[in-house]
Scaffold this active site. Structure first.
Site, mmCIF file in Angstrom:
data_model
loop_
_atom_site.group_PDB
_atom_site.id
_atom_site.type_symbol
_atom_site.label_atom_id
_atom_site.label_comp_id
_atom_site.label_asym_id
_atom_site.label_seq_id
_atom_site.Cartn_x
_atom_site.Cartn_y
_atom_site.Cartn_z
ATOM 1 N N GLY A 141 57.800 81.828 57.454
ATOM 2 C CA GLY A 141 58.562 82.858 56.750
ATOM 3 C C GLY A 141 57.644 83.956 56.263
ATOM 4 O O GLY A 141 56.422 83.822 56.260
ATOM 5 N N GLY A 147 57.403 87.512 53.361
ATOM 6 C CA GLY A 147 57.956 88.313 52.286
ATOM 7 C C GLY A 147 57.212 89.624 52.203
ATOM 8 O O GLY A 147 56.449 89.985 53.113
ATOM 9 N N LYS A 192 52.865 85.795 53.754
ATOM 10 C CA LYS A 192 53.397 85.080 54.903
ATOM 11 C C LYS A 192 53.116 83.596 54.687
ATOM 12 O O LYS A 192 52.089 83.232 54.112
ATOM 13 C CB LYS A 192 52.724 85.546 56.194
ATOM 14 C CG LYS A 192 53.009 87.001 56.557
ATOM 15 C CD LYS A 192 52.297 87.382 57.852
ATOM 16 C CE LYS A 192 52.569 88.831 58.215
ATOM 17 N NZ LYS A 192 51.849 89.237 59.463
ATOM 18 N N LYS A 217 50.495 79.639 52.128
ATOM 19 C CA LYS A 217 50.981 80.964 51.742
ATOM 20 C C LYS A 217 49.800 81.920 51.750
ATOM 21 O O LYS A 217 48.840 81.749 51.001
ATOM 22 C CB LYS A 217 51.621 80.891 50.352
ATOM 23 C CG LYS A 217 52.295 82.158 49.877
ATOM 24 C CD LYS A 217 52.970 81.903 48.530
ATOM 25 C CE LYS A 217 53.713 83.107 48.009
ATOM 26 N NZ LYS A 217 54.384 82.809 46.708
ATOM 27 N N ASP A 229 62.860 81.509 36.452
ATOM 28 C CA ASP A 229 63.547 82.082 37.623
ATOM 29 C C ASP A 229 64.174 80.959 38.445
ATOM 30 O O ASP A 229 64.001 80.882 39.661
ATOM 31 C CB ASP A 229 62.575 82.893 38.480
ATOM 32 C CG ASP A 229 63.301 83.798 39.477
ATOM 33 O OD1 ASP A 229 64.497 84.098 39.255
ATOM 34 O OD2 ASP A 229 62.672 84.222 40.467
#
Length: 431
Positions: free
Chosen positions: A26, A28, A32, A48, A145
């Protein structure tokens, strides 16, 4: 160890000689995430990868990364995504984490015809969520969050709370023990947070859990409005309705969590007394064990052994600013010597060069008295393939400057004093 010699797959890439990067999982805005496997063998992990230049060039991103790492290093729980270690080069930061193959909870719900879970499945997920967050709160971490996107699932369907970038640690608290930074996702944030009032982080997380439980059971949000002011007003007035299939015990629990008054809102740590949790003795037993961070047979969880050479630190005062400090100097070397001999030789060499060996929170440190101000060298050791060990030396300078490897920091002198303990010697600039 030559990282280029590892692996025969041309599409793969060796990360600092420790992990073989595989497919992209994935991406963002700033990171990555790749599938990876340890070069020395073992379970697959998720890595990450963050671009230092982008992180440093975006307001608020560097503190967010530091918060995420600091929070995750404090936590070891079967329902909290595990951070194994942090690696860095001049251009990249690598967070090596537990791999959750089941994806996130939002995607799982979106794939269901009615976007909701059966009652027993919702209860199982929610019990694990409460266990994870209660554990975090007991260790001074408020997530801030909590939402389905940040709840991952492993291959067995067990929950893993992730993304602690907005978390609050004890040093974030005001003198009255509360927080005042408005953050999180509006649809899941407590009314006091949306109204920018001082708040209790644990009680704010409890509200978010109430929203998630409603979503799991109903298939939609309790408060959903594009206008945040109107949504906040609905939340404060409790303007939501349960679908007819939601049981009365579940309704009462959601209502106690979605209490706009944080003083009377139920705390997550007290939920074992709620009837909805008592419908299954096995689930009650599971919650009790997980709240205490104990091994629980259904999850088959066993915490790995900790020793003086663990990279993961449980220190609440761990300073990670060196990830972004250009004055920070890092060296790594390979050795076939035992950890005991390596530390003994580091202490001997350090003493000869004017350093003083001190212990700090399970990680061996060297304090260099020969430089202006305070300089601390952290020594971290990890096993690659017996008997080969990776030793990482990280120098953090509080005052004064250095001009690179081998100049001002005494790296070459240290290397010379260590003698045959060093098999290969690398600067982080080599990667």
């Amino acid at each position: 160890m030559d990282s280029k010699s590892k692996g025969t797959n041309k599409k793969s890439k060796s990360l600092l000689g420790k992990y073989e990067l595989g497919s992209l999982l994935g991406r963002g805005t700033f990171a990555k995430v790749y599938l990876a496997r340890p070069v020395a063998g073992g379970e697959a992990v998720a890595v990450k990868v963050l671009d230092k230049a982008k992180v440093m060039g975006t307001a608020g991103m560097a503190p967010r990364v530091l918060r995420e790492v600091t929070a995750m290093r404090r936590l070891r729980h079967p329902n909290v995504l595990r951070l194994h270690e942090v690696l860095a080069t001049r251009a990249k930061i690598y967070l090596v984490m537990e791999l959750a193959t089941g994806g996130d909870l939002l995607s799982r719900l979106a794939a269901l015809p009615r976007r909701r879970l059966p009652g027993h499945t919702a209860r199982r997920i929610f019990v694990q969520l409460v266990a994870a967050l209660s554990y975090c709160h007991a260790r001074g971490v408020a997530h801030r969050d909590v939402k389905p996107q940040n709840v991952l699932l492993d291959g067995d369907g067990n929950l893993k709370v992730s993304d602690f970038g907005l978390s609050a640690l004890p040093d974030s608290l005001r003198d009255d023990g509360r927080l005042d930074t408005a953050c999180g996702t509006p649809a899941y944030a407590a009314p006091e947070v949306l109204r920018r009032k001082a708040y209790d982080g644990a009680k704010a997380d409890a509200w978010s859990c109430g929203v998630i439980l409603f979503v799991l059971l109903a298939g939609h949000l309790p408060f959903d409005d594009s206008n945040i002011t109107d949504m906040c007003r609905k939340a404060h007035r409790r303007e939501f309705e349960f679908p007819e299939w939601v049981s009365q015990p579940a309704r009462r629990l959601v209502s106690r969590l979605l209490d706009p008054n944080p003083a009377t809102r139920v705390a997550l740590a007290t939920l074992t007394t709620q009837p909805w949790f008592k419908r299954s003795l096995s689930l009650d037993s599971q919650l009790g064990g997980l709240l205490n961070g104990q091994q629980e047979s259904a999850l088959a969880f066993q915490a790995p052994a900790m020793n003086a050479f663990d990279i993961i630190s449980m220190s609440s005062g761990l300073d990670l600013s060196g990830l972004f400090d250009q004055r920070n100097r890092e060296i790594r070397f390979m050795t076939a010597a035992s950890p005991e001999r390596t530390l003994e030789e580091l202490g001997r060499a350090g003493g000869k060069l004017g350093y003083v060996m001190v212990g700090k929170n399970g990680v061996e440190c060297l304090t260099l008295g020969s430089l202006p101000g305070l300089a601390t060298m952290t020594v971290e050791m990890s096993e690659l393939a017996p008997p080969l060990m990776l030793v990482e030396l990280r120098l953090e300078v509080a005052d004064g400057d250095g001009d690179g490897e081998g100049q001002g920091f005494g790296w070459e002198e240290l290397r010379h004093e260590l003698g045959d303990v060093v098999r290969t010697w690398h600067s982080y600039q080599d990667f």
